[in-house]
Design an enzyme around this catalytic site. Sequence first.
Site, PDB file in Angstrom:
ATOM      1  N   SER A 297     -13.098 -38.943  -2.964  1.00  0.00           N
ATOM      2  CA  SER A 297     -11.854 -38.821  -3.753  1.00  0.00           C
ATOM      3  C   SER A 297     -12.202 -38.856  -5.242  1.00  0.00           C
ATOM      4  CB  SER A 297     -10.952 -40.012  -3.406  1.00  0.00           C
ATOM      5  OG  SER A 297      -9.961 -40.199  -4.386  1.00  0.00           O
TER       6      SER A 297
ATOM      7  N   TYR B 165      -9.225 -48.998  -2.547  1.00  0.00           N
ATOM      8  CA  TYR B 165      -9.392 -47.573  -2.224  1.00  0.00           C
ATOM      9  C   TYR B 165     -10.437 -46.946  -3.140  1.00  0.00           C
ATOM     10  CZ  TYR B 165      -8.110 -42.681  -1.314  1.00  0.00           C
ATOM     11  OH  TYR B 165      -8.134 -41.349  -0.983  1.00  0.00           O
TER      12      TYR B 165
HETATM   13  P1  NAD Z   1      -3.242 -38.741   6.331  1.00  0.00           P
HETATM   14  O1  NAD Z   1      -2.709 -40.133   6.388  1.00  0.00           O
HETATM   15  O2  NAD Z   1      -2.300 -37.608   6.501  1.00  0.00           O
HETATM   16  O3  NAD Z   1      -4.402 -38.581   7.412  1.00  0.00           O
HETATM   17  C1  NAD Z   1      -5.260 -39.617   7.794  1.00  0.00           C
HETATM   18  C2  NAD Z   1      -5.391 -39.570   9.302  1.00  0.00           C
HETATM   19  O4  NAD Z   1      -6.333 -40.598   9.671  1.00  0.00           O
HETATM   20  C3  NAD Z   1      -4.073 -39.887  10.043  1.00  0.00           C
HETATM   21  O5  NAD Z   1      -3.799 -38.892  11.002  1.00  0.00           O
HETATM   22  C4  NAD Z   1      -4.335 -41.239  10.686  1.00  0.00           C
HETATM   23  O6  NAD Z   1      -3.694 -41.399  11.945  1.00  0.00           O
HETATM   24  C5  NAD Z   1      -5.844 -41.207  10.834  1.00  0.00           C
HETATM   25  N1  NAD Z   1      -6.398 -42.561  10.947  1.00  0.00           N
HETATM   26  C6  NAD Z   1      -5.987 -43.690  10.307  1.00  0.00           C
HETATM   27  N2  NAD Z   1      -6.711 -44.741  10.703  1.00  0.00           N
HETATM   28  C7  NAD Z   1      -7.611 -44.265  11.597  1.00  0.00           C
HETATM   29  C8  NAD Z   1      -8.615 -44.876  12.373  1.00  0.00           C
HETATM   30  N3  NAD Z   1      -8.851 -46.181  12.304  1.00  0.00           N
HETATM   31  N4  NAD Z   1      -9.341 -44.103  13.210  1.00  0.00           N
HETATM   32  C9  NAD Z   1      -9.100 -42.766  13.313  1.00  0.00           C
HETATM   33  N5  NAD Z   1      -8.142 -42.133  12.610  1.00  0.00           N
HETATM   34  C10 NAD Z   1      -7.416 -42.878  11.757  1.00  0.00           C
HETATM   35  O7  NAD Z   1      -4.056 -38.666   4.968  1.00  0.00           O
HETATM   36  P2  NAD Z   1      -4.567 -37.406   4.150  1.00  0.00           P
HETATM   37  O8  NAD Z   1      -3.819 -37.364   2.861  1.00  0.00           O
HETATM   38  O9  NAD Z   1      -4.618 -36.189   4.993  1.00  0.00           O
HETATM   39  O10 NAD Z   1      -6.061 -37.881   3.808  1.00  0.00           O
HETATM   40  C11 NAD Z   1      -7.198 -37.493   4.544  1.00  0.00           C
HETATM   41  C12 NAD Z   1      -8.432 -37.974   3.803  1.00  0.00           C
HETATM   42  O11 NAD Z   1      -8.461 -37.423   2.487  1.00  0.00           O
HETATM   43  C13 NAD Z   1      -8.466 -39.485   3.606  1.00  0.00           C
HETATM   44  O12 NAD Z   1      -9.810 -39.933   3.695  1.00  0.00           O
HETATM   45  C14 NAD Z   1      -7.964 -39.659   2.204  1.00  0.00           C
HETATM   46  O13 NAD Z   1      -8.395 -40.859   1.626  1.00  0.00           O
HETATM   47  C15 NAD Z   1      -8.605 -38.460   1.531  1.00  0.00           C
HETATM   48  N6  NAD Z   1      -7.975 -38.027   0.285  1.00  0.00           N
HETATM   49  C16 NAD Z   1      -6.651 -37.721   0.215  1.00  0.00           C
HETATM   50  C17 NAD Z   1      -6.121 -37.297  -0.990  1.00  0.00           C
HETATM   51  C18 NAD Z   1      -4.672 -36.947  -1.106  1.00  0.00           C
HETATM   52  O14 NAD Z   1      -4.237 -36.641  -2.213  1.00  0.00           O
HETATM   53  N7  NAD Z   1      -3.906 -36.940  -0.026  1.00  0.00           N
HETATM   54  C19 NAD Z   1      -6.931 -37.190  -2.116  1.00  0.00           C
HETATM   55  C20 NAD Z   1      -8.275 -37.523  -2.008  1.00  0.00           C
HETATM   56  C21 NAD Z   1      -8.799 -37.931  -0.806  1.00  0.00           C
END
Ligand code: NAD
Length: 272
Positions: A152, A165
């Site tokens: 991130s 985070y």
């Molecule tokens: P999201 O919450 O939509 O997806 C995360 C998924 O992980 C969910 O489906 C959840 O059920 C699953 N999950 C949670 N705990 C878990 C576990 N213990 N075991 C297996 N699965 C598990 O989030 P997102 O926005 O799609 O983010 C995906 C990745 O991208 C994450 O690592 C997040 O930190 C990173 N990220 C997101 C952003 C953003 O702006 N959304 C920016 C930078 C990085």
Amino acid sequence: MKVNFDIAGKTAAIMGGAGVLCSEMAKQLAKKGVKVAVLDLIGDKAEEAADEINKAGGKAIGVESNVLDKDSLILARDIVLKEFGAIDILINGAGGNKKEGTTGPDMSFFDIPLDALQWVFNLNFMGTVLATQVFSEVMVKRGKGNVINVSSMAAISPLTRTISYSAAKAAVSNFTQWMAVHFNQNYSKDIRVNAIAPGFLLTEQNMYLLTDKETGESTPRGKSIIDNTPMGRYGRPDELVGAIIWLSSDASSFVNGAVIPIDGGFSAFSGV
Ligand code: NAD
């Protein structure tokens, strides 16, 4: 030599594959002919995402799996292997933040509960390490594979409020470099470990920080993000996919231990 972006016929295991960003990766990889295992803590959502891919003519399975539970990961890995025979690509996308682990008007640094910090750190960092342990063993046996972690912007310099985070994502970027070196030195020169560092996408995990629940208007934090993103907007989930395809393919055959920002220029801008 021809630059080769072809990934058809490969197999990908996607942790957090039912989430907003990783379900988009799963769909797009399947469109490129990749057999996709959608792995997620929420089994129903993983199956739904896989069904959607299969209905659209791709090949996918949905498997319930918890990145913080080694037995659950081993079970899931064995299902994927039985179904697809190999794992070429591992995407570590399970991650997220939670309000209780974030400082704010109602939560001072001094009151923040340790278990909330631990929860966020474990999910983002330990989950990445544990899933890599279990799934990359298969790559080591075959002598080849591709691991892609999801870091991130919070890793490059910490974002205000998101204490655990930011630290966990910095650890993910650090682990990406460590693992790339460790695999090459100890197991195979054909295993690569890289990461993407997405900038700001408006999704479930950060909605409460970026938009006002009542009015739907941008919060001051949301406004500041847009002001500090030279491209002047949030990213879209599909805008991460090009880098995933590139990192999964031979087109990136000499890219290893890299953390690729996909951020509309956010990390390039000093704010001045
Ligand atoms: P999201 O919450 O939509 O997806 C995360 C998924 O992980 C969910 O489906 C959840 O059920 C699953 N999950 C949670 N705990 C878990 C576990 N213990 N075991 C297996 N699965 C598990 O989030 P997102 O926005 O799609 O983010 C995906 C990745 O991208 C994450 O690592 C997040 O930190 C990173 N990220 C997101 C952003 C953003 O702006 N959304 C920016 C930078 C990085």
